[in-house]
Enzyme design. Structure first.
Site, PDB file in Angstrom:
ATOM      1  CG  HIS A   1      -1.849   1.113   1.326  1.00  0.00           C
ATOM      2  ND1 HIS A   1      -1.633   2.203   2.142  1.00  0.00           N
ATOM      3  CD2 HIS A   1      -3.014   1.342   0.672  1.00  0.00           C
ATOM      4  CE1 HIS A   1      -2.637   3.056   1.994  1.00  0.00           C
ATOM      5  NE2 HIS A   1      -3.496   2.553   1.110  1.00  0.00           N
TER       6      HIS A   1
ATOM      7  CB  THR B   1       0.635   3.887   4.300  1.00  0.00           C
ATOM      8  OG1 THR B   1      -0.010   2.606   4.272  1.00  0.00           O
ATOM      9  CG2 THR B   1      -0.396   4.971   4.057  1.00  0.00           C
ATOM     10  CE  LYS B   2       1.315  -1.715   5.482  1.00  0.00           C
ATOM     11  NZ  LYS B   2       0.212  -0.821   5.808  1.00  0.00           N
ATOM     12  CB  VAL B   3       9.032   0.166   3.874  1.00  0.00           C
ATOM     13  CG1 VAL B   3       8.961   0.533   5.325  1.00  0.00           C
ATOM     14  CG2 VAL B   3       8.886  -1.322   3.717  1.00  0.00           C
ATOM     15  CG  PHE B   4       8.299  -2.334  -2.172  1.00  0.00           C
ATOM     16  CD1 PHE B   4       9.214  -1.832  -3.086  1.00  0.00           C
ATOM     17  CD2 PHE B   4       7.321  -3.209  -2.616  1.00  0.00           C
ATOM     18  CE1 PHE B   4       9.142  -2.191  -4.433  1.00  0.00           C
ATOM     19  CE2 PHE B   4       7.248  -3.578  -3.961  1.00  0.00           C
ATOM     20  CZ  PHE B   4       8.162  -3.074  -4.860  1.00  0.00           C
TER      21      PHE B   4
END
Ligand code: T4K
Length: 370
Positions: free
Chosen positions: A181, A183-186
């Protein structure tokens, strides 16, 4: 007021770098259904993460729902109340009853000490979360699962790139599920994946995410449409170029927060976990009784100054209306999770957070009268 700072912000490469990828999609007119970028990203992620097989998905939630289908999980599943709602929702979408078990305060993860007392004849699996990227006690959970013949599916939505005891954390359990998503690191805008250890399971997952189709005319299962599109997969390939730099910057920001907030009375951190290279995905702080403001007052004060931390994970899933009635949601059973949910603020952490912004956040926390 300064520009608002959010709990996270996706890193985006320069737009012109994405144009050649789009050009290829425009040229070959393959938009989805296991196209060339999809195949390339699956391989690139296996290589990068150090895992054997990975199936891409449209998002992490549909990947969780499908992972439970892939292993034919039924009945009751032991899980954590301290997570994003998608963890439990994925069970209910499969007609499975979540059984909430309390957590370890040092990690925010399922407490292995409390798992066995919740196992019943209906239990078929454990669905733990590597909360904030903190590794679960994978060895003990694995042993419990072996003893009782249970499957383990890790919700690894926060755990992209986490190394534990010199290997990918994603190699534990029967399956691990990632979220890509925004908002995630990847991130791939929206996206997700299931990591699995063998080609046969990967094939079942690939059929399930494509309506159950094994070939043009053979439908092997009541599958769903969970496929990642070519645009998302192409973006993932581009993002992968910058991932090491992004993870390094996140780890540096986390270390700076720990250093600068050290000694502020009433503010504490979860201990750093040994044998682990973290991914700096979240920056939880705990607001204790010695701090002059309550957690919610500090949260509001920061917000008033444009600093948008988040109370991940408040409220507990077990306190949400659709779960409240379950026996395992009983308030007395989950004291540690409840305590943590009432103490945590996740501070902004993302690669483009500047040192000035970080200092501003620290200053607002350390200086009470402003
Ligand atoms: N399991 C776990 C343990 C999870 O944490 C999640 C997702 C899942 C499963 C499910 O995976 P997915 O199906 O989502 O792939 C966010 C995310 O929407 C959610 O993906 C995530 N966990 C959860 C922890 O956080 P919200 O409602 O807090 O997001 P939102 O929209 O308020 O975003 C937070 C901040 O991020 C915004 O204030 C601004 C910034 N932002 C957000 C978006 C979407 C951006 O700068 N750009 C953006 O495009 O849930």
């Amino acid at each position: 007021m300064n520009k608002p700072i959010y709990v996270t912000q996706p890193s985006l490469p320069p737009l012109e770098e994405f144009i050649p990828y789009l050009q290829q999609i425009w040229d070959n007119k393959i938009l989805t259904n296991n196209g060339p970028f999809h195949k390339q990203l699956e391989q690139a992620l296996c290589d990068y993460l150090g895992v054997d097989h990975l199936a891409l998905f449209a998002n992490g939630t549909i990947a969780l729902v499908t992972a439970l289908q892939a292993l034919r999980i039924r009945g009751e599943v032991i899980t954590t109340p301290y997570s994003f709602v998608a963890t439990s929702h994925s069970l209910v979408w499969n007609n499975i009853t979540p059984v909430f078990v309390d957590i370890d305060p040092d990690t925010g993860n399922l407490d292995p000490e409390r798992i066995e007392e919740s196992i019943t004849p209906a239990t078929t699996a454990i669905l733990p979360v590597h909360c904030y990227g903190n590794p679960c006690d994978v060895e003990r959970i694995g042993k419990i699962a072996d003893t009782y013949g249970l499957k383990v599916i890790y919700d690894a939505a926060h755990a992209f790139g986490v190394q534990h005891k010199e290997e990918s954390l994603l190699r534990h359990g029967d399956l691990s599920v990632l979220s890509f998503h925004a908002t995630k690191v990847f991130n791939t805008f929206e996206g997700g994946a299931i990591v699995c250890p063998d080609a046969k399971t990967k094939q079942r997952i690939d059929y399930l995410k494509n309506f159950g189709f094994a070939d043009e005319v053979t439908v092997t299962a009541t599958g769903i449409n969970g496929k990642m599109s070519e645009v998302n997969a192409a973006f993932g390939l581009l993002q992968l170029n910058g991932i090491d730099k992004a993870l390094d910057r996140r780890r540096q920001i986390a270390a700076n927060y720990r250093h600068l907030l050290h000694g502020v009375k009433g503010i504490s951190f979860m201990p750093e976990i040994t044998d682990t290279i973290s991914n700096g995905s979240y920056m939880p702080i705990l607001v204790g009784k010695d701090y002059p403001l309550t957690r919610d007052q500090l949260y509001q004060k920061l917000k008033d100054h444009g600093i948008n931390g988040r109370r991940y994970f408040f409220p507990l899933i077990s306190d949400m209306p659709m779960y409240r009635g379950l026996a395992s949601a009983n308030r007395e059973r989950l004291p540690v999770a409840r305590q943590l949910a009432n103490q945590v603020i996740c501070l902004p952490i993302f690669p483009d957070l500047s040192d000035d912004q970080l200092n501003q956040i620290v200053d607002r926390i350390a200086t009470i009268d402003r």
